[in-house]
Scaffold this motif. Structure first.
Motif, PDB file in Angstrom:
ATOM      1  N   GLN A  15      38.230  32.090 -35.101  1.00 62.52           N
ATOM      2  CA  GLN A  15      39.685  32.238 -35.060  1.00 62.52           C
ATOM      3  C   GLN A  15      40.344  31.371 -36.125  1.00 62.52           C
ATOM      4  O   GLN A  15      41.274  31.811 -36.807  1.00 62.52           O
ATOM      5  CB  GLN A  15      40.220  31.872 -33.675  1.00 62.52           C
ATOM      6  CG  GLN A  15      40.897  33.037 -33.002  1.00 62.52           C
ATOM      7  CD  GLN A  15      41.312  32.736 -31.577  1.00 62.52           C
ATOM      8  OE1 GLN A  15      41.667  31.616 -31.234  1.00 62.52           O
ATOM      9  NE2 GLN A  15      41.260  33.743 -30.748  1.00 62.52           N
ATOM     10  N   GLY A  16      39.864  30.149 -36.270  1.00 57.58           N
ATOM     11  CA  GLY A  16      40.381  29.293 -37.325  1.00 57.58           C
ATOM     12  C   GLY A  16      40.128  29.889 -38.695  1.00 57.58           C
ATOM     13  O   GLY A  16      41.004  29.881 -39.568  1.00 57.58           O
ATOM     14  N   TYR A  17      38.929  30.418 -38.889  1.00 59.42           N
ATOM     15  CA  TYR A  17      38.608  31.053 -40.168  1.00 59.42           C
ATOM     16  C   TYR A  17      39.514  32.247 -40.426  1.00 59.42           C
ATOM     17  O   TYR A  17      39.980  32.454 -41.559  1.00 59.42           O
ATOM     18  CB  TYR A  17      37.142  31.490 -40.179  1.00 59.42           C
ATOM     19  CG  TYR A  17      36.749  32.232 -41.439  1.00 59.42           C
ATOM     20  CD1 TYR A  17      36.746  31.593 -42.670  1.00 59.42           C
ATOM     21  CD2 TYR A  17      36.382  33.579 -41.395  1.00 59.42           C
ATOM     22  CE1 TYR A  17      36.398  32.269 -43.829  1.00 59.42           C
ATOM     23  CE2 TYR A  17      36.025  34.257 -42.533  1.00 59.42           C
ATOM     24  CZ  TYR A  17      36.035  33.603 -43.752  1.00 59.42           C
ATOM     25  OH  TYR A  17      35.692  34.281 -44.903  1.00 59.42           O
ATOM     26  N   SER A  18      39.790  33.034 -39.403  1.00 62.61           N
ATOM     27  CA  SER A  18      40.671  34.190 -39.562  1.00 62.61           C
ATOM     28  C   SER A  18      42.067  33.756 -40.001  1.00 62.61           C
ATOM     29  O   SER A  18      42.702  34.420 -40.833  1.00 62.61           O
ATOM     30  CB  SER A  18      40.758  34.971 -38.245  1.00 62.61           C
ATOM     31  OG  SER A  18      39.482  35.461 -37.862  1.00 62.61           O
ATOM     32  N   VAL A  19      42.546  32.657 -39.449  1.00 64.81           N
ATOM     33  CA  VAL A  19      43.834  32.099 -39.873  1.00 64.81           C
ATOM     34  C   VAL A  19      43.800  31.766 -41.362  1.00 64.81           C
ATOM     35  O   VAL A  19      44.741  32.068 -42.112  1.00 64.81           O
ATOM     36  CB  VAL A  19      44.171  30.853 -39.027  1.00 64.81           C
ATOM     37  CG1 VAL A  19      45.322  30.065 -39.646  1.00 64.81           C
ATOM     38  CG2 VAL A  19      44.522  31.257 -37.600  1.00 64.81           C
ATOM     39  N   ASP A  20      42.702  31.151 -41.815  1.00 62.23           N
ATOM     40  CA  ASP A  20      42.569  30.801 -43.226  1.00 62.23           C
ATOM     41  C   ASP A  20      42.540  32.037 -44.118  1.00 62.23           C
ATOM     42  O   ASP A  20      43.107  32.041 -45.216  1.00 62.23           O
ATOM     43  CB  ASP A  20      41.292  29.991 -43.449  1.00 62.23           C
ATOM     44  CG  ASP A  20      41.364  28.591 -42.873  1.00 62.23           C
ATOM     45  OD1 ASP A  20      42.484  28.072 -42.701  1.00 62.23           O
ATOM     46  OD2 ASP A  20      40.300  28.018 -42.593  1.00 62.23           O
ATOM     47  N   VAL A  21      41.873  33.088 -43.656  1.00 64.58           N
ATOM     48  CA  VAL A  21      41.796  34.327 -44.444  1.00 64.58           C
ATOM     49  C   VAL A  21      43.190  34.925 -44.628  1.00 64.58           C
ATOM     50  O   VAL A  21      43.560  35.348 -45.732  1.00 64.58           O
ATOM     51  CB  VAL A  21      40.847  35.343 -43.775  1.00 64.58           C
ATOM     52  CG1 VAL A  21      40.960  36.718 -44.435  1.00 64.58           C
ATOM     53  CG2 VAL A  21      39.402  34.853 -43.861  1.00 64.58           C
ATOM     54  N   LEU A  22      43.972  34.947 -43.556  1.00 61.73           N
ATOM     55  CA  LEU A  22      45.336  35.467 -43.667  1.00 61.73           C
ATOM     56  C   LEU A  22      46.186  34.577 -44.567  1.00 61.73           C
ATOM     57  O   LEU A  22      46.996  35.077 -45.366  1.00 61.73           O
ATOM     58  CB  LEU A  22      45.973  35.590 -42.288  1.00 61.73           C
ATOM     59  CG  LEU A  22      45.347  36.581 -41.310  1.00 61.73           C
ATOM     60  CD1 LEU A  22      46.199  36.702 -40.052  1.00 61.73           C
ATOM     61  CD2 LEU A  22      45.151  37.959 -41.936  1.00 61.73           C
ATOM     62  N   ALA A  23      46.014  33.268 -44.456  1.00 63.24           N
ATOM     63  CA  ALA A  23      46.764  32.345 -45.310  1.00 63.24           C
ATOM     64  C   ALA A  23      46.421  32.553 -46.782  1.00 63.24           C
ATOM     65  O   ALA A  23      47.306  32.539 -47.648  1.00 63.24           O
ATOM     66  CB  ALA A  23      46.484  30.904 -44.892  1.00 63.24           C
ATOM     67  N   SER A  24      45.142  32.758 -47.069  1.00 63.05           N
ATOM     68  CA  SER A  24      44.718  33.003 -48.451  1.00 63.05           C
ATOM     69  C   SER A  24      45.323  34.292 -48.991  1.00 63.05           C
ATOM     70  O   SER A  24      45.676  34.382 -50.176  1.00 63.05           O
ATOM     71  CB  SER A  24      43.187  33.076 -48.524  1.00 63.05           C
ATOM     72  OG  SER A  24      42.612  31.822 -48.222  1.00 63.05           O
TER      73      SER A  24
END
Length: 336
Positions: free
Chosen positions: A168-177
């Protein structure tokens, strides 16, 4: 379902546009067994819901144990391994790094135990006995995983991975990128409470986040206990008191100790971590939950660019909290 987190309050004014040429764009929906929101401030709408949900679908196709033909499930069903895509490779490499740094307190090969305790994709009729746990522990351990270029290889065919503690944290980072690539400079992305922020609100003030905490030793009442403000970075929380299974009169929390094979039943109630990105915060908030409060606090203080806020039980069952010095510097007394 992805793990439950405690960060719930988003205490910024989404509609504030006065004296600013920036508009507020707010995208919400469901994903990964929870909800998501993307809020960004820009002159024009440059990101839409369809684009966001396409990215989330791609992430699910790679990382979700709930999608039968996902890449992670292909690995789990394989005898030796698979070729990874970018998403799985990023998560695997970060998981192995956290496993090493936290001395095995975070271990994404714990999935056989997660399933045995009824926290996987299928319900169970009874909790596992000691003999079953001993056998399953033979299949657990990130030292049984190897990465060779784009290949993910298991040294035992029974090894299975679950990245719910970090995905979930990684998914947040992907959207932020994705927002970064769209040249968006001010935003907040949140999935199930895992949050990353960049920039400020249109009025120039930093974004504020409320942290929900148990009110008493029964963990049944919650309230916004702390409010912090961030100009940039991620904040995530791992909690161990809402999601559980019941066997007889005993409640077993959902976080599994990868070293013992049993659910974590220690002093820790929740661990909130602030880091430069959400995958780092999300992985380490799980690792801290397996430590004593003192050990968890020392561990974070020894890291660079990481802060933590811990809620725990004292010997008399009352609730206490502690935090790193850097966390206290981010606290504010009231929303602005």
């Amino acid at each position: 379902m992805f793990k439950f987190i405690l960060i719930l309050g988003l205490l910024f004014n989404l509609g504030f546009i006065k004296k600013s040429e920036l508009q507020t764009f707010h995208i919400t929906g469901n994903t990964q067994g929870t909800t998501y929101q993307v809020t960004y401030y820009a002159k024009n709408q440059s990101v839409n819901k369809k684009e966001i949900e396409l990215l989330l679908e791609q992430l699910d196709n790679s990382l979700s144990i709930y999608k039968p033909n996902s890449l992670i499930n292909q690995f789990n069903e394989s005898k030796r391994g698979i070729i990874m895509d970018k998403y799985l490779k990023d998560v695997v490499i970060n998981s192995l790094e956290i496993y090493k740094n936290a001395d095995g307190d975070f271990d994404f090969t714990v999935y056989p135990l997660v399933r045995a305790w009824g926290f996987g994709t299928k319900k169970i009729d009874s909790t596992p006995d000691a003999a079953t746990i001993k056998d399953l522990l033979q299949c657990v351990g990130s030292d049984k995983i190897k990465v060779v270029k784009d290949s993910l290889i298991k040294t035992k065919s029974c090894v299975k991975i679950d990245v719910n503690g970090i995905a979930q944290g990684y998914s947040v980072d992907v959207l932020a990128s994705f927002l970064d690539r769209k040249k968006i400079k001010n935003y907040l992305v949140e999935i199930g409470g895992e949050i990353i922020v960049k920039g400020t609100k249109p009025n120039g003030k930093q974004m504020q986040i409320g942290i929900e905490a148990p009110a008493n030793s029964s963990y049944k009442e919650q309230f916004i206990q702390k409010i912090i403000q961030l100009k940039g970075g991620a904040i995530t929380t791992s909690g161990n008191y809402r999601k559980f299974i019941t066997s007889g009169t005993h409640k077993y929390p959902h976080l599994i100790n990868p070293k013992t094979g049993y659910p974590l039943e220690n002093q820790m109630i929740s661990a909130t971590v602030i880091a430069k990105d959400a995958i780092t915060a999300d992985g380490y908030d799980n690792a801290l939950m397996a430590m004593t409060p003192a050990a968890a606090l020392k561990f974070v203080e020894d890291q660079s660019s990481m802060e933590a806020y811990l809620i725990y039980k004292k010997a008399d069952e009352t609730v206490a909290d502690t935090a790193t010095v850097g966390f206290y510097k981010l606290l504010i007394t009231k929303p602005q």
